[in-house]
Design an enzyme around this catalytic site. Sequence first.
Site, PDB file in Angstrom:
ATOM      1  CD  GLU A  17     -35.420 -58.137  50.230  1.00 51.44           C
ATOM      2  OE1 GLU A  17     -34.252 -58.157  50.327  1.00 51.44           O
ATOM      3  OE2 GLU A  17     -35.938 -57.422  51.318  1.00 51.44           O
ATOM      4  CG  ASP A  24     -37.204 -53.606  53.207  1.00 49.64           C
ATOM      5  OD1 ASP A  24     -36.560 -54.003  52.154  1.00 49.64           O
ATOM      6  OD2 ASP A  24     -36.872 -52.961  54.213  1.00 49.64           O
ATOM      7  CG  ASP A  80     -30.392 -55.970  49.402  1.00 49.24           C
ATOM      8  OD1 ASP A  80     -30.035 -56.378  50.207  1.00 49.24           O
ATOM      9  OD2 ASP A  80     -31.558 -56.294  49.271  1.00 49.24           O
ATOM     10  CG  ASP A  99     -34.373 -53.909  49.355  1.00 47.99           C
ATOM     11  OD1 ASP A  99     -35.823 -54.726  48.744  1.00 47.99           O
ATOM     12  OD2 ASP A  99     -34.054 -54.819  50.065  1.00 47.99           O
ATOM     13  CE  LYS A 120     -30.696 -59.524  49.837  1.00 45.79           C
ATOM     14  NZ  LYS A 120     -31.128 -58.893  50.930  1.00 45.79           N
ATOM     15  CE  LYS A 156     -34.827 -51.788  51.481  1.00 44.53           C
ATOM     16  NZ  LYS A 156     -34.334 -51.363  52.550  1.00 44.53           N
ATOM     17  NE  ARG A 197     -35.545 -62.010  56.543  1.00 45.70           N
ATOM     18  CZ  ARG A 197     -35.829 -61.412  57.905  1.00 45.70           C
ATOM     19  NH1 ARG A 197     -36.011 -61.697  58.616  1.00 45.70           N
ATOM     20  NH2 ARG A 197     -34.651 -60.394  57.955  1.00 45.70           N
TER      21      ARG A 197
END
Length: 497
Positions: free
Chosen positions: A352, A350, A291, A273, A268, A280, A354
């Site tokens: 995201e 958020d 991230d 993010d 990933k 967030k 996956r």
Amino acid sequence: MEFNVKSGNPEKQRSACVVVGVFESRKLSAMGEQLDTVSEGYLSNILRRGDLEGKLGQALLLHNVPNTLSDRVLLIGCGKERDFGDKQYRKVVAKTITTLNDTGSMEAVCFLSELNVKGRDTRWKVRQAVETAQDTLYTFEEFKSKTDSTRRPLRRLTFNVTTRKELTLGEKAIEEGIAISKGAHKARDWANLPPNVANPTYLAEQAKLLAMENEQIDCEILDESELKEMGMGAFVAVSQGSDTPAKMIILKYNGTDIEQKPIVLVGKGITFDTGGISLKPGDRMDEMKYDMGGAASVYGAFIAATEMKLPINLIAVIAAAENMPSGKAARPGDIVTSLSGKTIEILNTDAEGRLVLCDALTYVERFEPEVVIDVATLTGACIVALGSHASGLMSNHNPLAHDLLNAGELCGDRAWRLPLWDEYQEQLESNFADLANLGGKGGGAITAGCFLSHFTKKYHWAHLDIAGTAWLSGKQKGATGRPVPLLTQYLMSRSEN
């Protein structure tokens, strides 16, 4: 830093420093006793006065020890001998490195590699010492106008082994430790870079450079337009809010017969993010540059494997995107179609990671992989469950899960297995699409893994949630390089079978 291995007596070392261990209570190690005998009780007399008890992590630097050729002798406290294991060994090596580096001993001969660590051989002890030394000395100061450089830094460390027969084993261990450290350092560098530098385009350029430097590596980059055309609606839904286009980076290394099925690592790579429309909180949002820790660790493990020229076929796939809020960004309530054809209701933008991973996991079916391991800083829920000590592991194949757990135990980069029971799958049901991208508060790390499992039916797969292990906060803020050691140890073990 340079590493060597030799076999010799401590009193005969012409060196800036010789390092030996002391256990509680003031018990010299075997090599320490040998030095004490040669120096006519000099070490034991100092210990008897109470200068050092042998507690774990204590250090005492001595100068001009009688009847020795070394300028200094460093005594390192090793704790209770019966409790001396993996963790204690790494701790005393780290203390040794910081002490040597801070006291001007530019080179040293270390006899800690001869200490008895339960169940561990010379290869393990030397390799772990190299990795620990490199990890201890790592710094990231690329963007500082002034750096705090050590005046006389440690430049060369020689590990002593008990017999000349073990020299070849020690040399092999050094090569392995250097390769793993190189991969871990590259992962830390990638993750520590600011997000205005390390965006998807930068990652793609770095991958291309790696392939140019090694004829055994091939690199392919898929642009956002290509991802969209291929039908990766979930992936593109994450990146569409950013002005920086997404990239899928594919690195291939052929180290054995081309007929052998490849091991595939999927990372990933959310280079920043914000949470998207589901924004967030501002507190510690800067840490969301980490991230892309999964992508960084996959890249690092790939580098380590190619440095060692492991006899395997390996593919690294990095799903790189930036999750930003804008008028083009995906919204909560949107429904997208993934590469697999499954539709997904986005309940929270958020969640995201996956979404980019599910399309990447479908994409890698074309490689007919032996196994697929995805690595992601996926859920805060994993931090709640396991803290920063272990990565969360989920898998649809028990032997793969066991191999990863064993690799983690061996190298000290541990994981803990979480279930993928059908009961958790019910939390992902949607009234409007095949799946929701969020499973509610309960078991958040597990339901994220359950979501990914829908896209991994055609191969053996494991998922590593590294949200708690990829970086540290506070005064020690920075990337850890995990789980590069775990992934590399797994690849090494597979190559030896």
